[in-house]
Write a protein that holds these residues in place. Sequence first.
Motif, PDB file in Angstrom:
ATOM      1  N   ASP A  53     -13.540 -14.967  -2.816  1.00  0.00           N
ATOM      2  CA  ASP A  53     -14.522 -15.689  -3.625  1.00  0.00           C
ATOM      3  C   ASP A  53     -14.958 -14.853  -4.821  1.00  0.00           C
ATOM      4  OD1 ASP A  53     -14.380 -17.771  -1.834  1.00  0.00           O
ATOM      5  OD2 ASP A  53     -16.332 -17.391  -0.907  1.00  0.00           O
ATOM      6  N   LEU A  54     -15.181 -13.551  -4.594  1.00  0.00           N
ATOM      7  CA  LEU A  54     -15.595 -12.671  -5.682  1.00  0.00           C
ATOM      8  C   LEU A  54     -14.500 -12.557  -6.737  1.00  0.00           C
ATOM      9  CD1 LEU A  54     -17.529 -10.685  -7.009  1.00  0.00           C
ATOM     10  CD2 LEU A  54     -16.580  -8.897  -5.521  1.00  0.00           C
ATOM     11  N   ALA A  55     -13.263 -12.373  -6.302  1.00  0.00           N
ATOM     12  CA  ALA A  55     -12.150 -12.270  -7.253  1.00  0.00           C
ATOM     13  C   ALA A  55     -12.021 -13.550  -8.076  1.00  0.00           C
ATOM     14  CB  ALA A  55     -10.849 -11.982  -6.499  1.00  0.00           C
ATOM     15  N   ASP A  56     -12.120 -14.706  -7.411  1.00  0.00           N
ATOM     16  CA  ASP A  56     -12.036 -15.985  -8.121  1.00  0.00           C
ATOM     17  C   ASP A  56     -13.157 -16.132  -9.140  1.00  0.00           C
ATOM     18  OD1 ASP A  56      -9.839 -16.570  -6.554  1.00  0.00           O
ATOM     19  OD2 ASP A  56     -10.927 -17.917  -5.199  1.00  0.00           O
ATOM     20  N   LYS A  57     -14.364 -15.734  -8.745  1.00  0.00           N
ATOM     21  CA  LYS A  57     -15.514 -15.833  -9.657  1.00  0.00           C
ATOM     22  C   LYS A  57     -15.315 -14.950 -10.885  1.00  0.00           C
ATOM     23  CE  LYS A  57     -19.813 -15.586  -8.099  1.00  0.00           C
ATOM     24  NZ  LYS A  57     -21.095 -15.000  -7.606  1.00  0.00           N
ATOM     25  N   MET A  58     -14.850 -13.723 -10.684  1.00  0.00           N
ATOM     26  CA  MET A  58     -14.664 -12.812 -11.811  1.00  0.00           C
ATOM     27  C   MET A  58     -13.602 -13.342 -12.777  1.00  0.00           C
ATOM     28  SD  MET A  58     -16.917 -10.487 -11.643  1.00  0.00           S
ATOM     29  CE  MET A  58     -17.998 -11.748 -10.971  1.00  0.00           C
ATOM     30  N   ILE A  59     -12.589 -13.986 -12.250  1.00  0.00           N
ATOM     31  CA  ILE A  59     -11.565 -14.582 -13.120  1.00  0.00           C
ATOM     32  C   ILE A  59     -12.163 -15.733 -13.918  1.00  0.00           C
ATOM     33  CG2 ILE A  59      -9.420 -15.924 -13.113  1.00  0.00           C
ATOM     34  CD1 ILE A  59      -8.539 -14.095 -10.728  1.00  0.00           C
ATOM     35  N   ARG A  60     -12.927 -16.613 -13.245  1.00  0.00           N
ATOM     36  CA  ARG A  60     -13.548 -17.755 -13.947  1.00  0.00           C
ATOM     37  C   ARG A  60     -14.528 -17.285 -15.011  1.00  0.00           C
ATOM     38  NH1 ARG A  60     -14.383 -19.517  -8.721  1.00  0.00           N
ATOM     39  NH2 ARG A  60     -16.615 -19.119  -8.927  1.00  0.00           N
ATOM     40  N   ARG A  61     -15.266 -16.226 -14.718  1.00  0.00           N
ATOM     41  CA  ARG A  61     -16.327 -15.787 -15.632  1.00  0.00           C
ATOM     42  C   ARG A  61     -15.834 -14.846 -16.725  1.00  0.00           C
ATOM     43  NH1 ARG A  61     -21.773 -15.601 -12.232  1.00  0.00           N
ATOM     44  NH2 ARG A  61     -21.552 -17.603 -11.187  1.00  0.00           N
ATOM     45  N   HIS A  62     -14.549 -14.540 -16.712  1.00  0.00           N
ATOM     46  CA  HIS A  62     -13.966 -13.723 -17.771  1.00  0.00           C
ATOM     47  C   HIS A  62     -12.814 -14.480 -18.456  1.00  0.00           C
ATOM     48  CE1 HIS A  62     -16.083 -10.602 -15.500  1.00  0.00           C
ATOM     49  NE2 HIS A  62     -16.060  -9.898 -16.613  1.00  0.00           N
ATOM     50  N   PRO A  63     -13.109 -15.643 -19.056  1.00  0.00           N
ATOM     51  CA  PRO A  63     -12.039 -16.413 -19.698  1.00  0.00           C
ATOM     52  C   PRO A  63     -11.451 -15.691 -20.907  1.00  0.00           C
ATOM     53  CG  PRO A  63     -14.182 -17.349 -20.226  1.00  0.00           C
ATOM     54  CD  PRO A  63     -14.417 -16.292 -19.178  1.00  0.00           C
ATOM     55  N   HIS A  64     -12.174 -14.726 -21.461  1.00  0.00           N
ATOM     56  CA  HIS A  64     -11.653 -13.935 -22.578  1.00  0.00           C
ATOM     57  C   HIS A  64     -10.638 -12.896 -22.107  1.00  0.00           C
ATOM     58  CE1 HIS A  64     -15.046 -11.902 -20.801  1.00  0.00           C
ATOM     59  NE2 HIS A  64     -14.666 -10.763 -21.350  1.00  0.00           N
ATOM     60  N   VAL A  65     -10.557 -12.693 -20.788  1.00  0.00           N
ATOM     61  CA  VAL A  65      -9.580 -11.768 -20.212  1.00  0.00           C
ATOM     62  C   VAL A  65      -8.431 -12.541 -19.560  1.00  0.00           C
ATOM     63  CG1 VAL A  65      -9.206  -9.954 -18.478  1.00  0.00           C
ATOM     64  CG2 VAL A  65     -11.335  -9.986 -19.826  1.00  0.00           C
ATOM     65  N   PHE A  66      -8.784 -13.599 -18.810  1.00  0.00           N
ATOM     66  CA  PHE A  66      -7.787 -14.296 -17.991  1.00  0.00           C
ATOM     67  C   PHE A  66      -7.381 -15.663 -18.536  1.00  0.00           C
ATOM     68  CE2 PHE A  66     -10.141 -11.468 -15.118  1.00  0.00           C
ATOM     69  CZ  PHE A  66      -9.090 -10.707 -14.627  1.00  0.00           C
TER      70      PHE A  66
END
Length: 198
Positions: A74-87
Amino acid sequence: MRAVHEKCVWTQQMTHEALLPYLIEEAHELVDAVERGSQDDLREELGDLLWQVLFHSEIAARAGQFSIDHVAQDLADKMIRRHPHVFAGETAQTPEQVLVLWNAAKAAEKRERTSVLDGVARSMPALAYAQKVLGKASSVGVVAPVLPLALESEHDLGLALLALTAMARERGWDAEALLRAEVHRVEDQVRETEAPPA
């Protein structure tokens, strides 16, 4: 981890609620380690705080709710969603732009929230809570109180503290850290007073 939970009678009796005082204590000990600047203490306290995460996850796993693997995913998924400028294809050149993207992603995730105050932890220390609430309040045009001229009641003192917190927030100061620093100075004075004469 599982061996401890299976063999320790005290551990087997723990609940999320019973662990809360330990979680709060470990978080404060981590703050102390950061402020002291000791890498050994920081490493130890990070481990103690991680133990709390593992412990809560194990309690949930025993109840058939979720495991530490779910928490990590869940944490990994959240960090990906919240960093659209990276992912994803978004662009952010400044920390402020990153924050805009973060908040947009968070708002999309939390559509059920109806107030800017939804999700603010009321159990935070009072000044930290006040700063958070004042920030949220200002985003909807709610103005913080001004410092009253006379402090004649507990209510007046409460308003004064709220107004001082608002002033700190407006100037970009961390009221909680400033108060803690002043308390540390008092602690130093106490220790100096208690020290035997040289």
